[in-house]
Enzyme design. Structure first.
Site, PDB file in Angstrom:
ATOM      1  N   TYR A  67     -11.776   4.971  86.358  1.00 31.62           N
ATOM      2  CA  TYR A  67     -11.811   3.052  85.999  1.00 31.62           C
ATOM      3  C   TYR A  67     -11.668   2.905  87.165  1.00 31.62           C
ATOM      4  CZ  TYR A  67     -12.478   2.496  81.124  1.00 31.62           C
ATOM      5  OH  TYR A  67     -13.053   2.279  80.253  1.00 31.62           O
ATOM      6  N   ARG A  70     -14.690   2.609  89.478  1.00 30.61           N
ATOM      7  CA  ARG A  70     -14.939   1.051  89.186  1.00 30.61           C
ATOM      8  C   ARG A  70     -14.296  -0.744  89.702  1.00 30.61           C
ATOM      9  NH1 ARG A  70     -15.906   1.468  83.072  1.00 30.61           N
ATOM     10  NH2 ARG A  70     -16.553  -0.840  83.734  1.00 30.61           N
ATOM     11  N   HIS A 123     -13.116  -7.994  76.922  1.00 27.21           N
ATOM     12  CA  HIS A 123     -12.361  -6.404  76.475  1.00 27.21           C
ATOM     13  C   HIS A 123     -12.419  -6.526  77.844  1.00 27.21           C
ATOM     14  CE1 HIS A 123     -17.165  -5.485  74.465  1.00 27.21           C
ATOM     15  NE2 HIS A 123     -16.119  -5.981  73.067  1.00 27.21           N
ATOM     16  N   GLY A 191     -27.668 -11.866  79.136  1.00 25.31           N
ATOM     17  CA  GLY A 191     -27.597 -11.092  79.540  1.00 25.31           C
ATOM     18  C   GLY A 191     -26.616  -9.819  79.353  1.00 25.31           C
ATOM     19  N   THR A 192     -26.932  -9.456  77.904  1.00 25.74           N
ATOM     20  CA  THR A 192     -26.548  -8.722  76.598  1.00 25.74           C
ATOM     21  C   THR A 192     -27.217  -8.020  75.777  1.00 25.74           C
ATOM     22  OG1 THR A 192     -25.129  -8.369  75.617  1.00 25.74           O
ATOM     23  CG2 THR A 192     -25.140 -10.827  75.013  1.00 25.74           C
ATOM     24  N   SER A 193     -27.085  -6.906  76.114  1.00 20.26           N
ATOM     25  CA  SER A 193     -27.414  -6.286  74.219  1.00 20.26           C
ATOM     26  C   SER A 193     -27.965  -6.283  72.977  1.00 20.26           C
ATOM     27  CB  SER A 193     -28.195  -4.734  74.652  1.00 20.26           C
ATOM     28  OG  SER A 193     -26.912  -4.432  73.874  1.00 20.26           O
TER      29      SER A 193
END
Ligand code: OAD
Length: 249
Positions: A67, A70, A123, A191-193
């Site tokens: 993390y 990232r 999130h 921009g999201t599945s």
């Protein structure tokens, strides 16, 4: 009238707009999506296996290093024209006295760096870490932690303040997002599945409400057939075009 023209017309008049974004809006800033094969060291790990309380329990050093790497790599990324267009749209809607709610699944804070004010982070965020014993949060500096796992002065472990698989989303954030999706005049999902719930449920609520719904996405998703308008392509090309037209009398 094309779908894009319908969306522009609606945004010119709307007094309440709600937007849900996902990793697809940050890809062009160089932030890999959740499902992209991870580069380098992380190629051999399954991200979904590193983003769980169990993984943190088993190997807090590995998880916190992943993390933190990232977090530091995202700090080197810049907001792209899609993030900037959304911040412009927010100002335009608010200048006419309207309400604008940006909800994101992303943990990179590129929306904030583009000028969006207080996005709802369903999130959590890579940039906020918390003490596992007190729950107190803090914003680490732009350098790597000196040790993994990082520890508080009392010796407790620090963890990123993100939602891991199997963890509940922040209750208040979810309520605010739900209400905005239900009552807005225009809802955009970008921009999201639309595979991960409860975030994907926001679009279902919007589709069952009275507002106009639009998807801006590179690939088809389970919501593509349910929204009123489906714009297929890159957010960094479609959004600036739409927002420029909305702001041009
Ligand atoms: P995904 O990687 O699942 O989906 C990204 C979507 O963006 C895909 O549908 C792509 O077609 C689309 N896309 C890619 N490039 C694009 C571009 N330039 N413009 C527009 N769309 C583009 O990412 P998410 O849907 O955000 O959850 O993933 C949702 C959640 O799954 C994440 O928040 C994470 C993960 O599990 C947690 O970590 C809790």
């Amino acid at each position: 009238m094309t779908g894009e023209q319908r969306l522009i017309e609606a945004l010119r008049k709307a007094h309440s707009v709600c937007v849900l974004t996902g990793a697809g809006i940050s890809i062009e800033s160089g932030v890999p999506t959740f499902r992209d094969p991870q580069e380098g060291l992380w190629a051999k790990y399954d991200p979904a296996k590193l983003s769980t309380p169990e993984a943190f329990e088993d190997d807090p050093a590995l998880v916190t290093r992943w993390y933190d790497e990232r977090r530091l790599s995202v700090l080197k990324c810049q907001p792209n024209p899609a993030h900037i267009a959304l911040a412009d749209l927010e100002r335009t809607v608010r200048d006419r006295g309207g309400s604008f709610t940006l909800v994101t699944q992303n943990i990179d804070r590129l929306h904030q760096r583009a000028g969006s004010s207080e996005p709802i982070e369903l999130h959590g965020s890579l940039h906020v870490w918390k003490c596992t014993s007190t729950g107190r949060t803090f914003l680490p500096g732009p350098e790597p932690f000196s040790e993994y796992p990082p520890r508080s002065p009392s010796g407790s472990l620090y963890r990123p303040d993100v939602v891991w698989f199997g963890e509940a989303l922040p209750e208040r954030a979810l309520e605010r997002a739900w209400r905005a999706a239900q009552w807005c005049e225009v809802y955009m999902v970008i921009g999201t599945s639309s595979l991960v719930y409860p975030a994907a449920g926001l679009t279902e609520v919007a589709c069952e409400s009275d507002g106009l719904t639009a998807e801006i996405n590179l690939d088809p998703t389970p919501m593509s057939e349910r929204v009123d308008i489906c714009l297929r392509g890159k957010a960094s090309q479609i959004l600036p075009r739409v927002v420029t037209a909305v702001r041009t009398p």
